[in-house]
Design a protein around this motif. Structure first.
Motif, mmCIF file in Angstrom:
data_model
loop_
_atom_site.group_PDB
_atom_site.id
_atom_site.type_symbol
_atom_site.label_atom_id
_atom_site.label_comp_id
_atom_site.label_asym_id
_atom_site.label_seq_id
_atom_site.Cartn_x
_atom_site.Cartn_y
_atom_site.Cartn_z
ATOM 1 N N LYS A 224 0.829 -1.206 0.000
ATOM 2 C CA LYS A 224 0.000 0.000 0.000
ATOM 3 C C LYS A 224 0.865 1.257 0.000
ATOM 4 O O LYS A 224 0.616 2.212 -0.760
ATOM 5 N N ASN A 225 1.900 1.261 0.820
ATOM 6 C CA ASN A 225 2.769 2.440 0.917
ATOM 7 C C ASN A 225 3.597 2.632 -0.351
ATOM 8 O O ASN A 225 3.830 3.772 -0.778
ATOM 9 N N LEU A 226 4.039 1.544 -0.960
ATOM 10 C CA LEU A 226 4.791 1.664 -2.210
ATOM 11 C C LEU A 226 3.911 2.201 -3.333
ATOM 12 O O LEU A 226 4.332 3.055 -4.120
ATOM 13 N N LEU A 227 2.682 1.734 -3.414
ATOM 14 C CA LEU A 227 1.781 2.179 -4.465
ATOM 15 C C LEU A 227 1.401 3.649 -4.325
ATOM 16 O O LEU A 227 0.972 4.278 -5.305
ATOM 17 N N ALA A 228 1.580 4.189 -3.136
ATOM 18 C CA ALA A 228 1.285 5.608 -2.911
ATOM 19 C C ALA A 228 2.409 6.513 -3.421
ATOM 20 O O ALA A 228 2.237 7.731 -3.485
ATOM 21 N N VAL A 229 3.547 5.934 -3.777
ATOM 22 C CA VAL A 229 4.682 6.714 -4.280
ATOM 23 C C VAL A 229 4.505 6.945 -5.780
ATOM 24 O O VAL A 229 4.319 5.990 -6.549
ATOM 25 N N LYS A 230 4.565 8.178 -6.202
ATOM 26 C CA LYS A 230 4.421 8.507 -7.616
ATOM 27 C C LYS A 230 5.480 7.794 -8.444
ATOM 28 O O LYS A 230 6.663 7.819 -8.111
ATOM 29 N N GLY A 231 5.037 7.126 -9.490
ATOM 30 C CA GLY A 231 5.955 6.423 -10.370
ATOM 31 C C GLY A 231 6.068 4.939 -10.085
ATOM 32 O O GLY A 231 6.728 4.216 -10.835
ATOM 33 N N ILE A 232 5.441 4.474 -9.006
ATOM 34 C CA ILE A 232 5.481 3.048 -8.665
ATOM 35 C C ILE A 232 4.091 2.453 -8.843
ATOM 36 O O ILE A 232 3.122 2.913 -8.220
ATOM 37 N N GLY A 233 3.991 1.454 -9.713
ATOM 38 C CA GLY A 233 2.718 0.802 -9.982
ATOM 39 C C GLY A 233 2.730 -0.660 -9.595
ATOM 40 O O GLY A 233 3.706 -1.163 -9.013
ATOM 41 N N PRO A 234 1.669 -1.383 -9.919
ATOM 42 C CA PRO A 234 1.539 -2.790 -9.501
ATOM 43 C C PRO A 234 2.669 -3.697 -9.975
ATOM 44 O O PRO A 234 3.138 -4.557 -9.227
ATOM 45 N N TRP A 235 3.128 -3.527 -11.247
ATOM 46 C CA TRP A 235 4.210 -4.390 -11.721
ATOM 47 C C TRP A 235 5.466 -4.178 -10.880
ATOM 48 O O TRP A 235 6.122 -5.142 -10.462
ATOM 49 N N THR A 236 5.815 -2.932 -10.629
ATOM 50 C CA THR A 236 7.019 -2.620 -9.858
ATOM 51 C C THR A 236 6.926 -3.207 -8.461
ATOM 52 O O THR A 236 7.888 -3.790 -7.947
#
Length: 307
Positions: A224-236
């Motif tokens: 959840k926290n990673l997905l909140a970072v601009k530029g990071i999506g599900p694949w990453t």
């Protein structure tokens, strides 16, 4: 300052998988790979470390490891650093996920079963640290493998530090956080990729993004926290989970190589789209990480498609 230890190896351990993963960059500045050993440079807790792993021959059941840490004023490697070194060794040797449960699960599967039978003992080899896996996932977004490897090499030279023996050490968040976007864009990084790398590193270095898995910071919270970072999506996120945490159920439905492998298995003229790929991968829950490993392995004759 040397730290020596050994790690037990499972029956049927496949040294060739480890060699193949860590030798993908023929011009590597942070890894040296031979049939007898892997040497890996990395920064751990701000300390330049070169980890040497003597690879087993025949049916060896353990592997000898030695880490050279640059601690000039210390008499021995501190326990906390020793723990980081040993964890890194387990990761780069692919010892985190036991493939046996997946083999039992998928052996009779009509689609994936034949691949599993052809690749007994296949493992997921991880990056040395979670941060390395996360940055590698960002670097590899939407580009082919050969270009991603070249960018990774540049990234290490820009943000890493050189060990006294000459090998470069993969950087930590604090090192990457010091870069400017122009440090990377002038070296073939897209602006979006450079900004994401630096943004992520700054958040981790400042303690605003916690990427260490613990009881109070489980995988769902990290995602959840990673997905909140601009530029990071599900694949990453899923790729970072696979290479960084050894998470057993990563869905790589956005991965071009996974879709290419499924196209071959299905005998179809085009790759399945992401939605259909996600649906197909769901049949292998909760072992989608090992399913990805076998799908990637099926593309071994197409190295630029395999992650």
């Amino acid at each position: 300052m040397k730290h020596r230890f050994s790690l037990a190896l499972p029956t049927g351990y496949r040294v060739q998988d480890v060699l193949a993963f860590h030798s993908r960059d023929a011009e590597s500045v942070a890894e040296q790979v031979s049939p007898e050993a892997i040497r890996k440079g990395m920064l751990l807790g701000g300390v330049p470390v070169v980890l040497s792993v003597a690879l087993p021959k025949g049916r060896a059941r353990s592997v000898a490891c030695e880490a050279d840490a640059e601690l000039p004023r210390a008499r021995k490697v501190p326990p906390a650093l020793a723990a980081l070194i040993e964890a890194a060794a387990r990761n780069i040797l692919g010892l985190h996920i036991d493939p046996a449960p997946f083999v039992a699960f998928a052996r009779e599967d009509a689609l994936l079963g034949p691949l599993v039978v052809r690749q007994p003992g296949l493992r997921i080899v991880q990056s040395a640290t979670v941060f390395e896996a996360l940055t590698w996932a960002i670097i590899g977004q939407q580009i082919n493998l050969s270009f991603a490897i070249a960018l990774r090499r540049t990234f290490i030279l820009q943000a890493g530090r050189q060990h006294k023996d000459g090998l470069w050490c993969y950087p930590e968040a604090a090192d990457v956080a010091k870069l400017t976007v122009e440090d990377l864009t002038t070296r073939k990084f897209s602006r979006a990729k450079a900004e994401t790398l630096i943004r992520c590193a700054q958040l981790v270095a400042a303690g605003e993004l916690d990427i260490e898995e613990r009881a109070d910071n489980p995988i769902p919270a990290i995602c959840k926290n990673l997905l909140a970072v601009k530029g990071i999506g599900p694949w990453t996120v899923n790729y970072a989970l696979l290479r960084g945490y050894g998470y057993a159920d990563c869905s790589l439905h956005g991965d071009v190589a996974i879709r290419a492998a499924l196209q071959r298995l299905l005998g179809e003229e085009s790759k399945p789209d992401m939605a259909r790929t996600e649906q197909i991968l769901q049949r292998w829950q909760p072992h989608r990480t090992m399913a990805a490993a076998h799908l990637w392995a099926s593309l071994a004759d197409r190295p630029n498609e395999s992650a």
